[in-house]
Design a protein around this motif. Sequence first.
Motif, PDB file in Angstrom:
ATOM      1  N   TRP A 197      36.692  44.792  41.330  1.00  0.00           N
ATOM      2  CA  TRP A 197      38.080  45.363  40.871  1.00  0.00           C
ATOM      3  C   TRP A 197      38.958  45.081  41.835  1.00  0.00           C
ATOM      4  O   TRP A 197      38.761  45.178  42.897  1.00  0.00           O
ATOM      5  N   PHE A 198      40.151  44.565  41.025  1.00  0.00           N
ATOM      6  CA  PHE A 198      41.459  44.181  41.920  1.00  0.00           C
ATOM      7  C   PHE A 198      42.180  45.606  41.599  1.00  0.00           C
ATOM      8  O   PHE A 198      42.728  45.943  40.551  1.00  0.00           O
ATOM      9  N   VAL A 199      42.351  46.352  42.865  1.00  0.00           N
ATOM     10  CA  VAL A 199      43.237  47.586  42.756  1.00  0.00           C
ATOM     11  C   VAL A 199      44.136  47.914  43.786  1.00  0.00           C
ATOM     12  O   VAL A 199      43.789  47.384  45.221  1.00  0.00           O
ATOM     13  N   PRO A 200      44.898  48.530  43.917  1.00  0.00           N
ATOM     14  CA  PRO A 200      45.814  48.945  44.931  1.00  0.00           C
ATOM     15  C   PRO A 200      45.035  49.423  46.204  1.00  0.00           C
ATOM     16  O   PRO A 200      44.384  50.159  45.854  1.00  0.00           O
ATOM     17  N   TRP A 201      45.232  49.036  47.151  1.00  0.00           N
ATOM     18  CA  TRP A 201      44.571  49.602  48.411  1.00  0.00           C
ATOM     19  C   TRP A 201      44.554  51.040  48.577  1.00  0.00           C
ATOM     20  O   TRP A 201      43.480  51.763  48.863  1.00  0.00           O
ATOM     21  N   SER A 202      45.686  51.626  48.548  1.00  0.00           N
ATOM     22  CA  SER A 202      45.872  53.198  48.696  1.00  0.00           C
ATOM     23  C   SER A 202      45.049  54.071  47.729  1.00  0.00           C
ATOM     24  O   SER A 202      44.678  55.190  48.188  1.00  0.00           O
TER      25      SER A 202
ATOM     26  N   GLY B 163      38.488  53.101  36.686  1.00  0.00           N
ATOM     27  CA  GLY B 163      38.025  51.867  37.328  1.00  0.00           C
ATOM     28  C   GLY B 163      37.141  52.147  38.566  1.00  0.00           C
ATOM     29  O   GLY B 163      36.220  51.574  38.884  1.00  0.00           O
ATOM     30  N   ARG B 164      37.268  53.295  38.853  1.00  0.00           N
ATOM     31  CA  ARG B 164      36.288  53.911  40.142  1.00  0.00           C
ATOM     32  C   ARG B 164      34.923  53.874  39.596  1.00  0.00           C
ATOM     33  O   ARG B 164      33.906  53.398  39.968  1.00  0.00           O
ATOM     34  N   ASN B 165      34.783  54.949  38.471  1.00  0.00           N
ATOM     35  CA  ASN B 165      33.689  55.084  37.851  1.00  0.00           C
ATOM     36  C   ASN B 165      32.778  53.656  37.328  1.00  0.00           C
ATOM     37  O   ASN B 165      31.812  53.444  37.427  1.00  0.00           O
ATOM     38  N   TYR B 166      33.758  52.810  36.700  1.00  0.00           N
ATOM     39  CA  TYR B 166      33.221  51.661  36.081  1.00  0.00           C
ATOM     40  C   TYR B 166      32.633  50.559  37.032  1.00  0.00           C
ATOM     41  O   TYR B 166      31.431  50.328  37.123  1.00  0.00           O
ATOM     42  N   THR B 167      33.474  50.454  38.271  1.00  0.00           N
ATOM     43  CA  THR B 167      32.915  49.775  39.320  1.00  0.00           C
ATOM     44  C   THR B 167      31.632  50.279  40.108  1.00  0.00           C
ATOM     45  O   THR B 167      30.851  49.373  40.456  1.00  0.00           O
ATOM     46  N   ILE B 168      31.632  51.612  40.369  1.00  0.00           N
ATOM     47  CA  ILE B 168      30.579  51.944  41.149  1.00  0.00           C
ATOM     48  C   ILE B 168      29.351  51.727  40.239  1.00  0.00           C
ATOM     49  O   ILE B 168      28.078  51.676  40.484  1.00  0.00           O
TER      50      ILE B 168
ATOM     51  N   ALA C  20      35.831  40.803  36.111  1.00  0.00           N
ATOM     52  CA  ALA C  20      36.663  41.330  36.869  1.00  0.00           C
ATOM     53  C   ALA C  20      37.299  42.686  36.209  1.00  0.00           C
ATOM     54  O   ALA C  20      37.506  42.583  35.097  1.00  0.00           O
ATOM     55  N   LEU C  21      37.609  43.498  37.060  1.00  0.00           N
ATOM     56  CA  LEU C  21      38.415  44.888  36.412  1.00  0.00           C
ATOM     57  C   LEU C  21      39.814  44.473  36.742  1.00  0.00           C
ATOM     58  O   LEU C  21      40.223  44.741  38.009  1.00  0.00           O
TER      59      LEU C  21
ATOM     60  N   ASP D 188      36.818  36.221  32.633  1.00  0.00           N
ATOM     61  CA  ASP D 188      35.881  37.133  32.491  1.00  0.00           C
ATOM     62  C   ASP D 188      36.538  38.365  32.981  1.00  0.00           C
ATOM     63  O   ASP D 188      36.289  38.818  34.307  1.00  0.00           O
ATOM     64  N   TYR D 189      37.133  39.307  32.027  1.00  0.00           N
ATOM     65  CA  TYR D 189      37.384  40.419  32.751  1.00  0.00           C
ATOM     66  C   TYR D 189      37.684  41.438  31.562  1.00  0.00           C
ATOM     67  O   TYR D 189      37.759  41.387  30.457  1.00  0.00           O
ATOM     68  N   LEU D 190      38.037  42.921  32.340  1.00  0.00           N
ATOM     69  CA  LEU D 190      38.299  44.075  31.631  1.00  0.00           C
ATOM     70  C   LEU D 190      39.743  44.574  31.870  1.00  0.00           C
ATOM     71  O   LEU D 190      39.435  44.632  33.244  1.00  0.00           O
ATOM     72  N   GLU D 191      40.224  44.977  31.056  1.00  0.00           N
ATOM     73  CA  GLU D 191      41.637  45.481  31.541  1.00  0.00           C
ATOM     74  C   GLU D 191      41.745  47.006  31.423  1.00  0.00           C
ATOM     75  O   GLU D 191      40.967  47.726  30.544  1.00  0.00           O
TER      76      GLU D 191
END
Length: 316
Positions: free
Chosen positions: A246-251, A235-240, A198-199, A225-228
């Motif tokens: 990735w747990f991230v604010p929707w906007s 977060g964008r580049n790591y997830t792609i 998880a991010l 199991d996560y990365l802070e």
Amino acid sequence: MNDSRIKFRHLQCFLTVAHHRSLQRASEAMALTQPAVSKTIKELEEILQAQLFDRDRKGTVLTRQGEIFHEHAETVINALQHATSSMAQASVFSESLIKIGAVPSLTAYFLPEALIEFRRRSANVQVSLRTGTTAHLMEQLLERKFDFVLCRHTDPAEMSGLSFEYLYVDPLAIVVRPGHPLLQTPTIDFADTRRFPALLPIKGSINRHAADTFAIRQGLGVPTDYLENISISFGRNYTIRSDAIWFVPWSAVKHDLDDGFLVALPLPIKITEQSAGMMGRAIGIMMRANSVPAPAAQMLINIIRETAADLRAQVL
């Protein structure tokens, strides 16, 4: 020779006579009497201990020494005029500079939309934008480093001396890259999410508390199991480029979701207006209590309100 005795009026008078090549025409241009102009030129010649003009049939012309002095006098006058102009521009700039702070998640979608519209309506007003955590922004706001900040609501006990105007709730989303293994089956078993790292936002942050609450309410449990991380761009580049969830604010990822660069996992439990505040955070405008925004800042605030109203209709 004592240079400190040379005044602006000496230089102005000298350059005017040199330009018009006539004491009479120079006096008319400066709205002075001819004797006054002659007296000023004489004072300057006494200070410089040099004759600056000769009179002949063509009028009042510069001597060789006068030509040398003319070059430097013109440079001095131009420098003074440039300095005055620069100070005037700096004054206008400082009066029309809006200093705002924002949490990083708002810089991906919400703020660009508002600032593009603001620039369309008021092209001559400058905006300085700085990002940081809500706690840091609040501290800087109290120190008058910002006109206002856009951040998440926090404990009212921590908001002494500040006011908060609600704009919208920004719920968290769970996003993955296109082609992620979780997307290969017709239905997603959310127990499988724990097979992937998880991010998450950093511990102790408002977003991390919201993410933990979000995961528990969605029946996923707190990720082990996560990365802070706090950076939206990271977060964008790591997830792609990985199988991270990735747990991230929707906007913060709205554009990427619309463009297909990221995919939001369908949630086991639908977010309602009542639950959004628990699994996200209220976004709003924070200002010093009783502060009155300047007209340009008030215009930007109004546009931010309009942008938030449009966003509220899309969130749920």
